[in-house]
Design an enzyme around this catalytic site. Structure first.
Site, short mmCIF file in Angstrom:
data_model
loop_
_atom_site.label_atom_id
_atom_site.label_comp_id
_atom_site.label_asym_id
_atom_site.label_seq_id
_atom_site.Cartn_x
_atom_site.Cartn_y
_atom_site.Cartn_z
N ILE A 88 0.87 -1.22 -0.07
CA ILE A 88 0.02 -0.05 0.08
C ILE A 88 0.99 1.22 0.04
CG2 ILE A 88 -1.81 1.43 1.38
CD1 ILE A 88 -2.76 -1.21 0.46
N CYS A 89 0.78 1.99 -0.97
CA CYS A 89 1.66 3.12 -1.08
C CYS A 89 1.28 4.13 0.17
CB CYS A 89 1.39 4.09 -2.39
SG CYS A 89 2.14 5.70 -2.26
N VAL A 90 2.65 4.50 0.84
CA VAL A 90 2.37 5.19 2.30
C VAL A 90 1.64 6.51 2.04
CG1 VAL A 90 4.60 5.76 2.38
CG2 VAL A 90 3.32 5.85 4.43
#
Lengths: 117, 130, 100
Positions: free
Chosen positions: B77-79
């Site tokens: 999940i792209c932070v």
């Protein structure tokens, strides 16, 4: 080293694809040779005189001028897509290479990975 | 071959996550390796563990988790996308002193470098846009 | 060789048109999700695909066609594929460009 092409086809503000795509470009430039292509509404990302402040949001337009510092120098814009929108290279915030559809075709052929936004 | 996927669409609203999932299942069935699925933009909503669909509908986030558990897929999940949109794991919730977290444990919160890395280290990187 | 995926209906967006402008003869196009509506025969957009078929292979994802009730109405020459075939196409094409 794999060559990455980032294709931006969406206009700014209406969606975040352009902004988040630019974040990916900056990250990519640290690791791989990066080429940028703006086509369709993506050419509007580069329009001069954007004032995001009028929407009370952060203006990322100046980031395009910083691409040079990230060693991103291969920046292409579709000639037809500019023309369709009544724009020319002079309307853009940074100097770019304007190319026709044959040019885009050749550009895509030369890449190892294509990421679109 | 080694595959990685990039998913930009949230579950339910767009078909992107569903299409990517079916594609993932098909490539694994053919004996390929699925190295990573990178969730970007609204795709980060796939990382919730609090999805409660009606009983006759599929739990899309849970389905990704099961696939990852079975085939050792790195679900990222792209932070930067996730924090903006309120998708957080326990570590981030604590860091920002928030009262709860909502990310599934099968998902890893990490940076955009993982997307570039997936492109470098996979034979194919395929985007499922929304 | 590039595999181009298109997931938007040609009746509401120019996604397919943009793809077809720059597709090379050795490339292939896969219609997925709402992109499969471009496969409809006798529509105002049929000519787009009919012209494209003169020079490139066009595929359409059968589960998406069936879900939308149009698998019997598609343009002759479009090849219908399942997810297994979709994966095979990505094996044969070194890159995938997603038009969305």
């Amino acid at each position: 080293m794999k060559k990455f092409l980032f294709v931006t086809r969406h206009a700014p503000y209406g969606t975040s694809f352009g902004k988040e795509g630019l974040d990916a470009v900056l990250m990519g430039s640290a690791f791989v040779p990066v080429t940028l292509l703006f086509m369709d509404d993506g050419v509007l990302q580069l329009k001069k005189d954007q004032r995001a402040a009028s929407l009370n949001i952060k203006d990322y337009s100046p980031t395009f001028a910083a691409l040079n510092d990230y060693d991103v120098k291969d920046i292409y814009v579709s000639a037809d897509c500019l023309k369709e929108r009544g724009l020319s290279a002079q309307d853009l915030v940074i100097p770019v290479a304007v190319i026709d559809d044959d040019g885009i075709r050749d550009l895509m052929k030369k890449q190892d990975v294509i990421l679109s936004f | 071959m080694i595959y990685s996927l990039a998913v930009y669409g949230p579950p339910y609203t767009y078909q992107a996550s569903d299409t990517a999932f079916h594609f993932a299942e098909a490539l694994l069935a053919k004996g390929h390796e699925l190295h990573r699925v990178f969730f970007y933009h609204d795709g980060v909503y796939n990382g919730t563990r609090l999805s409660v669909p009606p009983q006759d509908e599929i739990n899309i986030p849970a389905r990704w988790s099961e696939l990852a558990g079975k085939h050792e897929v790195d679900l990222v999940i792209c932070v930067a996308s996730a924090l903006r949109r309120g998708v957080l794991n326990a570590t981030e919730a604590e860091r920002y002193e928030l009262d709860s977290d909502n990310m599934g444990t099968a998902f890893n919160l990490s940076g955009l470098g993982q997307l570039i890395d997936a492109g470098i280290h996979s034979d194919r990187l395929i985007t499922f846009g929304a | 060789m590039i595999l181009h995926t298109v997931n938007k209906s040609p009746f509401s967006q120019n996604t397919l048109r943009s793809c077809l402008r720059v597709v090379s003869n050795e490339d292939s196009v896969v219609l997925i999700e709402d992109g499969v509506y471009a496969a409809l025969d006798d529509s105002s957009c049929s000519e787009l695909i009919k012209n494209a078929l003169q020079r490139v292979a066009v595929y359409s994802l059968l589960p998406d066609l069936k879900a939308r009730g149009i698998e019997q109405r598609i343009i002759h020459g479009i090849q219908t594929i399942d997810y297994n075939d979709f994966v095979s196409l990505t094996e044969k094409h070194a890159r995938v460009q997603s038009w969305f």
